[in-house]
Design an enzyme around this catalytic site. Structure first.
Site, short mmCIF file in Angstrom:
data_model
loop_
_atom_site.label_atom_id
_atom_site.label_comp_id
_atom_site.label_asym_id
_atom_site.label_seq_id
_atom_site.Cartn_x
_atom_site.Cartn_y
_atom_site.Cartn_z
N GLU A 1 0.84 -1.24 -0.06
CA GLU A 1 0.17 0.03 -0.01
C GLU A 1 0.98 1.14 -0.03
OE1 GLU A 1 -0.57 -2.60 1.90
OE2 GLU A 1 -2.68 -3.36 1.88
N HIS B 1 -10.09 -2.73 12.36
CA HIS B 1 -10.92 -2.80 11.12
C HIS B 1 -12.20 -1.93 11.18
CE1 HIS B 1 -7.99 -5.07 8.98
NE2 HIS B 1 -9.00 -5.77 8.29
C1 LIG Z 1 -1.90 -4.33 5.04
C2 LIG Z 1 -3.26 -5.18 4.79
N1 LIG Z 1 -3.54 -4.94 3.45
C3 LIG Z 1 -4.66 -5.40 2.96
C4 LIG Z 1 -5.44 -6.16 3.70
C5 LIG Z 1 -6.77 -6.77 3.19
N2 LIG Z 1 -6.50 -8.29 3.36
C6 LIG Z 1 -7.12 -8.88 4.21
S1 LIG Z 1 -6.52 -10.59 4.20
C7 LIG Z 1 -5.67 -10.40 2.49
C8 LIG Z 1 -4.97 -11.37 1.58
C9 LIG Z 1 -3.95 -12.05 2.31
O1 LIG Z 1 -3.35 -13.06 1.75
P1 LIG Z 1 -2.10 -13.91 2.58
O2 LIG Z 1 -1.19 -12.92 3.11
O3 LIG Z 1 -1.66 -14.75 1.27
O4 LIG Z 1 -2.94 -14.66 3.52
P2 LIG Z 1 -3.95 -15.63 3.32
O5 LIG Z 1 -5.44 -15.24 3.51
O6 LIG Z 1 -4.12 -16.52 2.06
O7 LIG Z 1 -3.96 -16.92 4.42
C10 LIG Z 1 -5.82 -9.17 2.40
C11 LIG Z 1 -5.59 -8.47 0.95
C12 LIG Z 1 -5.08 -6.35 5.32
N3 LIG Z 1 -5.64 -7.04 5.94
N4 LIG Z 1 -4.01 -5.82 5.62
#
Ligand SMILES: Cc1ncc(C[n+]2csc(CCOP(=O)(O)OP(=O)(O)O)c2C)c(N)n1
Ligand SMILES: Cc1ncc(C[n+]2csc(CCOP(=O)(O)OP(=O)(O)O)c2C)c(N)n1
Ligand SMILES: [Mg+2]
Ligand SMILES: [Mg+2]
Lengths: 319, 348, 348, 319
Positions: free
Chosen positions: C60, C129
Site C-alpha cells: 500500500e 478494522h
Molecule cells: C496491510 C493489509 N492490506 C490488505 C489487507 C486486506 N486483506 C486481508 S487478508 C488479505 C489477503 C492476504 O493473503 P495472504 O497473506 O496470502 O494470507 P491468506 O489469507 O492467503 O492466508 C488481504 C489483501 C489487510 N488486512 N492488511
C-alpha cells in the site's frame, strides 16, 4: 574509427558533466560557511560518475527521481544551474521558488522531477512515472536514484517487485557509498550484495564500479534499451564513495568512524581524475573556465535575487 | 540542583533509567553515530554497549513493531528517530498495533515503550523536516503523547515515559536543545497527564505547548508590565490532556488563549478550546483564542520562514485582543527566534 | 432522476469519469476480485481492462507513492483500499509526499489523485478494522478529505474528487452502502469544501458527518414533533471545513451540536467547536456540545459494540440538553443500527 | 526400532494436532450461519499440516506470532479451545475477553502471542520477540507465520533483514496458498519463488510441501536447532492450498477465479488424509471422539457465557 570517435565524444561529455558537478559542489562548499545558504546541503563530491553516466544515456523526456543528495543529478539531467543556486539561497527565483530548499530540487523542463528528503521515499514515484509512460504508450524511461541505505526500507522491495511484475520501464540506480550518515553498511545490512538481493525480485540486476562513468553509462545503456523495448526494469548497483561529511561542506574524518587513509585511497579512484586521462589539456581548460564563469554568474545572481514575499506559493490551493 | 542543557537532561534520563533498570534499552537509526543524536546519547553506546544501544537499519516501520513487541515481553525500549517526520512512516505500527494492543486483548500485556521524535524546525529544512506532529500523533486513542518545554521537563517526562506501562510518544524540539535549567538528579519523574502552572495569574489563562511555553512566559512578563496578570500553563502532555487544570484556571480567569506549535484545526488548540467551550462556557467572559502555525506547510526560505512561526509577540497580540479588543499593547519584544543563528545546520 | 444504492453511485462516478477522461484509472489491492470492492467496481474491470483497473500487490505504501506520482504526470488515479484502516500504513506518502508536493515545489504540478478508504464498522471486525480516520486524515495540511453521507454525496463527491487538481481522501462507510437515493446522471459534481444544509431550522445548528447525518435527520424529525426547529448541516468535506456555512447558521440559531462518527478530542467536532467559539462566541447562547465515539477503540463483541456507537437517540439527548438542560425529551427512537443484521460479514 | 517408535509418536501427535484443528474449523463453519459468532472468520481448512508441523518442534516457552487466519496456530500451540470459541461468540470469557474477536486471538500461557488483522503486521513483532530472547539470554525461538501475500509488504524485507543481520532466533513460516482473498499470486508477484527471494536477505531459506506435516516438522526442527544455537533465522516456505472461501464458511468456486477441479485435486493432497494412512483405526476413533466431546463442551460453554459488561477492558489505562 567511428567507434573511437563516438567513444571519445562520450568520454568528453561524461567528463564535462562530472566536472561541472564537481565544480558546482566545490563552489557551494566554499561559499556555505558564509551563511547565505541556510539549508542543509548533502554534497555529491566523489560520486559524480554515476549521475553523469546514467544521464548520458537518457533523453530530456526520460524522467529522474532522486533524493536529498541531488545537486549532481539535477545538473547531469540538464537542470538550470542558476535556479538551483537561487534555491539554495532561498530565493523566489529558485527552482522550487524558495519553498523547498536544497533537498527539494526540480526542473520539469528537463525531466528532473521533484526530490524528497525521506530515504527511499521517491522510489514509488519512479514506478508511478514508469507506469504512466506505459499508460500513455510513450517509450520513455523513469530513473530512481537512491543510496545503499534506501535499500533497507520496505519501499525498496515494494517498488522493485511491482516494476518487475508489470515490466515497467523503470531503472533503479543504487549509489552504494557504504554509508548512511555516519553508520557503516555492516551495521545495517547482512553481508549479501545488494544487487543480488534485488535480483530476487525477478528483474535484471548488475553491479558496476560507480566511479567509472563509462562503466555506468554502458550498464545504463543496456538497461535503457531493454526498458524502451518493453523488457522491463533493471537494477544497477554502483559502488562509490562519499568524500565529504554527510551533510555540510567539511571532512568528517575527525568523527572517527573512518580514516583519512581510507578517504585518500578512494581519492585515487576519483571519477573525474579517471576521465581526465582521456581529455586533452585545452578541452579541460575550456571546460573549467566555462564552468567558473557560469558558477560565478549563478552565485552573483542568487545574491541579488529577491526572497519570496508570501508564505503561500502562488497558485497553491490546498488550504 | 544541577544545571544542565535540555540535551543533557534527556541523556541523563536515559542513563539513570538504564542504570537502574536492565530492561531499558535504546534503539534507532543512527544512534551509534558519533554525533549521538544531537548529543542526547553522549557516551551511552560506550557505557551500555551494542546490546543496549541498538543500531537499527533504515526500517522504521519494522523497528516500531519490534520495539512495541519487546515491550510486551517485559522490556522497556526507547525507539529514537532523528526527525519526528518519520513517525507517519510507522503509523500502522503505532496506531493499529502499539496503540490498540492493550485494548484489543483485554489489557493482558503492558506496552511499556517510548517512541521519541525530534522536531527539525529552522535552517531551511523545508516542509518534510520541520513538522511538529504532536497533534497528529495524539489523534488516535491508545498512546500517550508528551512535549517537554524545558530541561526539567525533558528529563522528568522521559523518565516517566520510560517507566510508564503504556506507550508514550515523546516529541522534543531541537529548537530548545541548547536551553539550560535546573534539573533534579536521579530517577526524577514528572507525571504524565498533568499540566504545570508555570506562572499564576488572574486575568487570563494561557495554555502553551513545547516551544510556545517559553514564548508565553516572555509574553506574560511583558504583559505584567502593562498590568495584565496572565496564568501560564505548560501543557506537558498532549494526550491525555489535563482538562481539569485548564478548566480550573479558566474558571478563575474567565479568559483563554492556547499557544501551540502546530497547525490550527485538528491539534491541541482545538481540543482544548472545544472542551472548555463545552464544559466551562459559563466561565468564559470573551471568545477564546489560539496562536498556532498557519494552515499549510513551512517554507524552506529563511527570507520568509521566520514569519511562519508565531513568537512572544504574536502571543501578546492574541492575549491583548482577547482582553482589550486591540493588539497595540506592546512593541519591541526581544526576538527569541534562534534557528537562524546557524547553530542548527545538521547533521541531516 | 435515477434512484440508486450508495455503492452503485460510487460505481457510477467511476464509470462516468473513466468514460469521459482517459486519464482516470483505478488501482488497489484486490480490485479485480470478483466481489468488486463491495460492488462499487461492478463490471468496471470488464469494461476498462487491466490497463485502467490496475491490481496492486499488497504494498500500500508503494501504491500510494505510485498513485500520487502518476497524478503529477497528468493522470487521475483513484487508489482504493478495502479498509480505511490501511491509511496509516501509507501516511508517509500521504502526509510527507502527496500532501506536501504542491507546496514544496512552489505549486508547479497538479496532484490530481484520490485515495479511497472504506470504514468497516460492524460484525465484530474489532479495533483494527472499524476506524473512521477522517479526523486523522485531515490532521496534516495538504490534502482534502470528504465523507459522503448518502448516495447523492457518494457520486457527486467522487466525481469532484477525481476531477480535482489537489489530492482528495474519500472515506465511505460500509454501513451506508445499501442506502438508496436519487442520484443525478452524468458527470454530476458536488463542490468540495461546501457543507450542505439538509434541513433548515431556527433553534439549533446540528452539524453531522457521514453516517451521523442520517441519525441527525431522524433526530431533527423527532425533535420537530416537540416543537424544536433544528438546522441539519451535512458537512460533506472535513478538510477544508466550510466554517462559513456553519457560522452563518449558528448566528441564526445561537446553538451548536456537532455529531461525528469519530473520536472526541482531535477530530472534526473539536475543529468546528473551536472555530465557532473563537469566531462566533457572541452568537452562542449556550455551551456547544458534541456527540462522538468514546475516547478508545471499538470492541469486537456484539454484546457491547452497539453501545459504542452514538445513534439518533444520543443526538436527541445532546440537542435537548443544550436547548433545555435536560435529555428527557423523546424515547422510542427507532434503531437505525444496521451492522447487526448480518449483511456485513465479509469479504474480510 | 527406537527411531521407528519415535517416528510413530511424531506422526501420531501431528495427526492429533491437525485433526483437532480440522474438526474445530468444521464445527465453526457448521455453526457460523446461526449468527452467534458475529466476527469475520478466516478458516484454516486444508492448511493444518503447517501449524501442526511447526508447533510440534516448539516448547511452551517459544512464542508464535500469527495473523487473522490463526485458529489453527492457536490450537497447535496449545491454546485453550474454550476461550477461543468464547471469543468468537464475543464473550467476556474469551481469550481476548471479547474485545478482539476472531482476528485477535491470544493465549500467553502457551506462548501464543496476540494476532493482528494487518497483513504482515506481526512480522516485526516476532523479530522483537527474538531479540528479547537474546537480550534475556534465553534460548527460546520466535515464530512468525503469514501468507504468501504478506511477502509483498515492505515489512517482510525489513523484518527478515534485521533478523538476519542480528542473527536472531526467529523462524519465518510462509503459508503459500497462492491466494490473497480472491486474487491469484501471479497477479501480485513476479514469477520468482518466494523462498529464493528470502534467501537474498542472507538467511537460510527452504521450500517444503506444506501439506506434508512431517516435512514441515523436519525443516522446522533444523531451523529450531540452528536458532537455539545462535545460528540465526530461517525462512520456510510451505506450499499449501486454501480449501474454503477467504472469509466465511463456504466454498468460493462460484466466484469463478478457480475451479472445482482444482479444489478437488488439492483435496487429494489433504494433509490429514496423508497422516491418517499411518494411524490405526482405534486411535483415530478415539481422537475423533475426544475432539467431538471437547468441541461440544466449548460451544455449549460459549453459548452460556456472559457478554462483557463494559466498553473498557478491566485494567485498560490509556484513555
Ligand atoms: C496491510 C493489509 N492490506 C490488505 C489487507 C486486506 N486483506 C486481508 S487478508 C488479505 C489477503 C492476504 O493473503 P495472504 O497473506 O496470502 O494470507 P491468506 O489469507 O492467503 O492466508 C488481504 C489483501 C489487510 N488486512 N492488511
Ligand atoms: C525514512 C528516513 N529515515 C531516516 C532518515 C535520516 N537520514 C537522512 S540521510 C540518511 C542516510 C541515508 O543513506 P543512503 O541512503 O545510503 O544515502 P547517502 O546519504 O549515503 O547518499 C538518513 C538515515 C531519512 N531522511 N528518512
Ligand atoms: Mg549511502
Ligand atoms: Mg495466501
Amino acid at each position: 574509427m567511428g567507434d573511437r570517435n563516438k567513444n571519445q565524444d562520450l568520454i568528453r561529455s561524461l567528463y564535462a558533466s562530472a566536472l561541472r558537478i564537481r565544480m558546482v559542489e566545490d563552489a557551494i562548499a566554499k561559499e556555505y560557511p558564509k551563511g547565505e545558504m541556510k539549508t542543509p546541503i548533502h554534497l555529491y563530491t566523489g560520486e559524480e560518475a554515476i549521475a553523469a553516466g546514467v544521464c548520458a544515456a537518457l533523453t530530456k523526456e526520460d524522467v529522474v527521481y532522486a533524493y536529498y543528495r541531488s545537486h549532481g543529478w539535477y545538473l547531469a539531467k540538464g537542470g538550470n544551474l542558476n535556479r538551483m543556486i537561487d534555491e539554495l539561497f532561498g530565493k523566489a527565483t529558485g527552482c522550487s521558488k524558495g519553498y523547498g530548499g536544497s533537498m527539494h530540487l526540480i526542473d520539469l523542463d528537463v525531466g528532473f522531477q521533484g526530490t524528497t528528503a525521506l530515504v527511499a521515499g521517491a522510489m514509488p514515484h519512479a514506478v508511478g512515472a514508469a507506469f504512466t509512460m506505459k499508460y500513455k504508450k510513450q517509450h520513455h524511461v523513469a530513473i530512481s536514484a537512491f543510496g545503499d541505505a534506501a535499500t533497507e526500507e520496505g519501499l525498496f522491495q515494494e517498488s522493485l517487485m511491482f516494476a518487475s511484475l508489470r515490466k515497467l520501464p523503470a531503472i533503479f540506480i543504487c549509489e552504494n557509498n557504504g554509508l548512511a550518515t555516519n553508520t557503516l553498511i555492516q551495521y545495517r545490512q547482512p553481508d549479501y550484495p545488494i544487487y543480488k538481493r534485488a535480483a530476487g525480485f525477478g528483474l535484471e540486476s548488475v553491479q558496476v564500479d560507480g566511479n567509472d562513468a563509462v562503466a555506468v553509462y554502458e550498464a545504463m545503456n543496456e538497461a535503457v534499451i531493454r526498458a524502451r523495448e518493453g523488457g522491463g526494469p533493471t537494477f544497477i548497483e554502483c559502488l562509490t564513495y562519499r568524500v565529504l561529511e554527510h551533510c555540510g561542506p567539511n571532512s568528517d574524518v575527525s568523527l572517527g568512524f573512518r580514516t583519512q587513509e581510507e578517504v585518500d585511497a578512494w581519492k585515487k579512484r576519483d571519477p573525474i581524475v579517471r576521465l581526465e586521462q582521456h581529455i586533452d589539456a585545452e578541452t579541460k581548460a575550456q571546460l573549467i573556465e566555462q564552468n567558473q564563469r557560469e558558477i560565478q554568474v549563478a552565485f552573483e545572481g542568487a545574491r541579488r535575487a529577491p526572497f519570496p514575499t508570501s508564505l503561500i506559493p502562488e497558485g497553491y490551493q490546498c488550504l | 540542583m544541577p544545571v544542565m542543557k535540555f540535551t543533557e537532561a534527556i541523556r541523563d534520563a536515559y542513563a539513570e533509567t538504564m542504570r537502574a533498570y536492565p530492561e531499558v534499552f535504546l534503539v534507532g537509526v543512527g544512534i551509534i553515530d558519533p554525533k549521538a543524536v544531537f548529543g542526547t546519547l553522549d557516551g551511552l553506546h560506550k557505557e551500555f554497549g551494542d546490546e543496549r544501544v541498538v543500531e537499527g537499519p533504515l526500517a522504521e516501520q519494522m523497528l516500531t513493531g519490534f520495539t512495541f513487541s519487546a515491550a510486551t515481553l517485559g522490556l522497556r525500549p526507547v525507539l529514537i528517530h532523528h526527525r519526528v517526520d518519520f513517525l507517519p512512516l510507522t503509523f500502522d505500527q503505532i496506531a493499529n498495533h502499539m496503540g490498540k494492543w492493550s485494548y484489543m486483548f483485554g489489557a493482558q500485556q503492558k506496552v511499556s515503550c517510548v517512541v521519541r521524535g525530534i522536531v527539525g524546525r529552522g535552517w531551511g529544512n523545508g516542509p518534510q523536516h520541520t513538522q511538529s506532529l504532536h497533534g497528529f500523533s495524539a489523534s488516535i486513542p491508545g498512546v500517550k503523547v508528551v512535549v517537554p518545554a524545558n530541561a526539567e521537563d525533558a528529563k522528568g517526562l522521559m523518565v516517566s515515559a520510560i517507566l510508564d506501562d503504556e506507550p508514550v510518544i515523546y516529541i522534543d524540539h531541537r529548537w530548545l536543545h541548547s536551553d539550560a535549567g535546573e534539573v533534579p538528579a536521579g530517577l526524577f519523574q514528572i507525571p504524565i497527564g498533568k499540566a504545570h502552572v508555570m506562572r499564576e495569574g488572574k486575568d487570563l489563562t494561557l495554555v502553551a505547548v513545547g516551544p510556545m511555553v517559553q514564548e508565553s512566559m516572555v509574553a506574560a512578563e511583558k504583559l505584567a508590565a502593562t498590568g495584565k496578570s496572565i496564568e501560564v500553563i505548560n501543557l506537558r502532555t498532549v494526550r491525555p490532556i489535563d482538562f481539569d487544570t485548564i478548566i480550573a484556571s479558566v474558571e478563575k480567569t474567565g479568559h483563554l488563549v492556547v499557544a501551540d506549535s502546530d497547525w490550527p484545526h485538528f491539534g491541541v488548540a482545538s481540543a482544548i478550546i472545544n472542551q472548555v467551550a463545552q464544559k466551562a462556557f459559563g466561565a468564559l467572559k470573551k471568545a477564546p483564542s489560539s496562536v498556532t502555525w498557519p494552515n499549510h506547510p513551512v517554507p524552506a526560505s529563511y527570507g520568509i520562514e521566520p514569519s511562519y512561526y508565531p513568537m512572544a509577540k504574536q502571543v501578546i497580540d492574541a492575549v491583548s485582543l482577547v482582553l482589550s479588543g486591540e493588539t497595540n499593547g506592546i512593541h519591541h519584544v526581544s526576538k527569541t527566534e534562534k534557528s537562524h543563528s546557524g547553530t542548527h545546520s545538521g547533521p541531516f
